[in-house]
Design an enzyme around this catalytic site. Structure first.
Site, PDB file in Angstrom:
ATOM      1  N   ASN A  52       0.869  -1.164   0.000  1.00 17.72           N
ATOM      2  CA  ASN A  52       0.000   0.000   0.000  1.00 17.72           C
ATOM      3  C   ASN A  52       0.916   1.226   0.000  1.00 17.72           C
ATOM      4  OD1 ASN A  52       0.529   0.864   2.795  1.00 17.72           O
ATOM      5  ND2 ASN A  52      -0.625  -0.969   3.361  1.00 17.72           N
ATOM      6  N   GLY A  92      -2.749  -9.426   3.313  1.00 11.84           N
ATOM      7  CA  GLY A  92      -2.450 -10.179   2.094  1.00 11.84           C
ATOM      8  C   GLY A  92      -0.959 -10.366   1.862  1.00 11.84           C
ATOM      9  N   VAL A  93      -0.543 -10.176   0.617  1.00 15.20           N
ATOM     10  CA  VAL A  93       0.860 -10.341   0.228  1.00 15.20           C
ATOM     11  C   VAL A  93       1.756  -9.416   1.047  1.00 15.20           C
ATOM     12  CG1 VAL A  93       2.490  -9.958  -1.668  1.00 15.20           C
ATOM     13  CG2 VAL A  93       0.347 -11.133  -2.112  1.00 15.20           C
ATOM     14  N   ASP A  94       1.326  -8.170   1.199  1.00 15.10           N
ATOM     15  CA  ASP A  94       2.111  -7.177   1.936  1.00 15.10           C
ATOM     16  C   ASP A  94       2.385  -7.645   3.368  1.00 15.10           C
ATOM     17  OD1 ASP A  94       3.425  -4.745   2.419  1.00 15.10           O
ATOM     18  OD2 ASP A  94       1.569  -3.616   2.654  1.00 15.10           O
ATOM     19  N   GLY A 153      -6.185  -8.728  -5.355  1.00 15.29           N
ATOM     20  CA  GLY A 153      -6.750  -9.069  -4.052  1.00 15.29           C
ATOM     21  C   GLY A 153      -7.783  -8.040  -3.645  1.00 15.29           C
ATOM     22  N   TYR A 159      -7.744  -4.994  -3.857  1.00 14.69           N
ATOM     23  CA  TYR A 159      -7.855  -3.831  -4.738  1.00 14.69           C
ATOM     24  C   TYR A 159      -8.821  -4.062  -5.892  1.00 14.69           C
ATOM     25  CZ  TYR A 159      -4.232  -1.093  -2.376  1.00 14.69           C
ATOM     26  OH  TYR A 159      -3.513  -0.360  -1.481  1.00 14.69           O
TER      27      TYR A 159
END
Length: 174
Positions: free
Chosen positions: A23, A31-33, A123, A125
């Site tokens: 972000n 999620g991935v982050d 995801g 977004y």
């Protein structure tokens, strides 16, 4: 450049650089982050805070990319990029494509030969799997990057993996 896809966990990839679907704050998320921040350890958050204090006081813009060390990850670097959020009206496919091309440019500048990407924007977004995959594969295939020899899309869900295969990424043998 070899372009493949695999189902699996981005945080365990043995590549030179992994790309984080971050972000704009760069301070972690879900999620991935969140998975990348957890796997890389607390020094990743410290490095991202340092970027915010110096060159990115307003955060990382959509479609841009910046690198940090990978810290506790098998990858040497993490390249952070911010995908467009369809839920807030960011629907331009070129902005999503820029996430991939800007990340490849950063990878080349670092000397990375191998890069692993998640499905950016697909995801929370809100980008639909087939559209996200089509944009990603076309952006990477159409952006030859000197020095980058292999790009691997690492997809956590079967539906996303199938979308990337349908978009033209070659399944990688495990």
């Amino acid at each position: 450049m070899r372009l493949t896809c695999v189902p699996g966990d981005l945080t365990v990839q043995k590549v030179d650089a992994i790309v984080n679907a971050a972000n704009s704050s760069l301070l972690g998320g879900g999620g991935v982050d969140g998975a990348i921040h957890a796997a890389a350890g607390p020094r990743l958050l410290e490095a991202c805070r340092a970027l915010r204090r110096s060159e990115l006081p307003g955060g990382l813009p959509v479609g841009a990319a910046v690198a940090t060390p990978g810290f506790d990850l098998p990858a040497r670097w993490v390249i952070h990029t911010v995908g467009p959020n369809r839920h807030v009206g960011q629907t331009n496919p070129e902005a999503l494509a820029s996430c991939y091309t800007a990340s490849l440019d950063v990878a080349a500048g670092l000397g990375a030969r191998t890069v692993a990407f998640p499905a950016i924007g697909a995801g929370v977004y809100g980008w639909e799997a087939s559209e996200a995959a089509r944009i990603a594969v076309a952006a990477v295939a159409g952006h030859p990057t000197p020095g980058v020899e292999a790009v691997r899309f690492v997809l956590f869900h079967t539906r996303m993996y199938e979308a990337f295969v349908a978009a033209g990424a070659q399944p990688e043998q495990a």
